[in-house]
Design an enzyme around this catalytic site. Structure first.
Site, PDB file in Angstrom:
ATOM      1  N   SER A 161       0.848  -1.167   0.013  1.00 36.35           N
ATOM      2  CA  SER A 161      -0.001   0.036  -0.050  1.00 36.35           C
ATOM      3  C   SER A 161       0.963   1.089   0.078  1.00 36.35           C
ATOM      4  O   SER A 161       2.071   1.350   0.229  1.00 36.35           O
ATOM      5  CB  SER A 161      -0.904  -0.049   1.195  1.00 36.35           C
ATOM      6  OG  SER A 161      -1.377   1.222   1.588  1.00 36.35           O
ATOM      7  N   TYR A 203      -2.361  -1.317  10.259  1.00 37.94           N
ATOM      8  CA  TYR A 203      -2.401  -1.511   8.897  1.00 37.94           C
ATOM      9  C   TYR A 203      -0.953  -1.319   8.131  1.00 37.94           C
ATOM     10  O   TYR A 203      -0.340  -2.170   7.307  1.00 37.94           O
ATOM     11  CB  TYR A 203      -3.502  -0.503   8.337  1.00 37.94           C
ATOM     12  CG  TYR A 203      -3.726  -0.826   6.684  1.00 37.94           C
ATOM     13  CD1 TYR A 203      -4.474  -1.835   6.113  1.00 37.94           C
ATOM     14  CD2 TYR A 203      -2.969   0.085   5.988  1.00 37.94           C
ATOM     15  CE1 TYR A 203      -4.722  -2.096   4.816  1.00 37.94           C
ATOM     16  CE2 TYR A 203      -3.187   0.022   4.615  1.00 37.94           C
ATOM     17  CZ  TYR A 203      -4.048  -1.166   3.989  1.00 37.94           C
ATOM     18  OH  TYR A 203      -4.414  -1.081   2.695  1.00 37.94           O
TER      19      TYR A 203
END
Length: 276
Positions: free
Chosen positions: A143, A156
């Site tokens: 990401s 995350y």
């Protein structure tokens, strides 16, 4: 690898978003598909979309954080389709959505198990098949939050940074092989990744703008060209540039200013010190 016709492509998290877009695009290119998702209904819908185009489709509902089931899925794919040529470790969850002091241990363990160990398990389960084929590609989805740390996403970010480290090491290990390794850092892609996360609706509306199919096509071009790092999607270039061009202190101030509106003030009251 440039031609995907009749190649076996494994896609995790294929029930929606980018995973579904990967399935649709590779079906159009004539690949045989092995699809996974935790959401049975979403996965069934994806299978319905690709069955008419892909030469063969197998699917299995399971949590990618379950190592034993991932390994059995690899055995099933080999038995039904033959050895895999491409593994796309795409499945992921959004995380706890709170600052470090309010996230639970369960939030960290769940996010790491799916977003990091799911990638490790998928890579390790299917890599022997790619090696037996003597060609192939490993595509691991990190990401832009694997490039910079952002508030309310420590679990995350930790998982996506770990995916980055794992994948970059694998790149070096396979440098002289016929297996290409690709690390994807998507930016604001229009998926349901933030669904159910505190503040997720506002985050989705403000930042998740890129069509998943646009990202998938860039990844496929990257596989064909051998590009190892693929940064794509809304705001991705800006965050990639920020990740290496600014001193850490300045970068953190900039990110805090950009994201402050999404930080619940009640969560940060503790920073004001004890009340008189």
């Amino acid at each position: 690898m440039k031609d995907f016709k009749n190649r076996v492509v494994v896609i995790t998290g294929a029930g929606s978003g980018m995973g579904r877009a990967y399935a649709v695009e590779f079906a159009r290119l004539g690949a045989r598909l092995a699809l996974n998702d935790y959401d049975a209904d979403g996965l069934a819908e994806t299978v319905g979309l690709v069955e008419g185009a892909a030469p063969a489709v197998v699917s299995k509902v399971f949590d990618v954080g379950d190592k034993a089931t991932m390994n059995s899925f690899a055995d099933e794919v080999k038995a039904e389709l033959g050895d895999a040529h491409i593994i796309i470790n795409n499945a992921g969850v959004g995380g706890g959505g709170k600052p470090v002091w309010l996230n639970s241990d369960d939030d960290y363990e769940r996010t790491m198990q799916i977003n990091f160990f799911g990638v490790v398990y998928g890579t390790r389960a299917f890599l022997p098949q790619l090696l037996r084929n003597g060609e192939g590609a490993v595509v691991n989805v990190s990401s832009v939050f694997g490039l910079v740390g952002t508030p309310n996403t420590s679990d995350y970010c930790a998982a996506k940074f770990a995916v980055r480290g794992f994948t970059e090491s694998l790149m070096v290990e396979l440098q002289t092989s016929a297996i290409s390794v690709h690390l994807v850092h998507p930016g604001g892609v229009r998926t349901n990744i933030a669904k159910g996360v505190e503040g997720g609706e506002e985050f989705t509306a403000k930042y998740l703008k890129t069509d998943p199919a646009d990202v998938v096509r860039q990844v496929i071009r990257g596989i064909r060209s051998g590009k190892q790092r693929i940064v794509c999607g809304h705001n991705s270039f800006k965050l990639w540039l920020t990740s290496w061009s600014l001193p850490l202190e300045k970068r953190n101030r900039l990110l805090h200013g950009e994201l402050k509106a999404l930080m619940d003030p009640e969560h940060y009251d503790i920073l004001k010190g004890p009340k008189a």
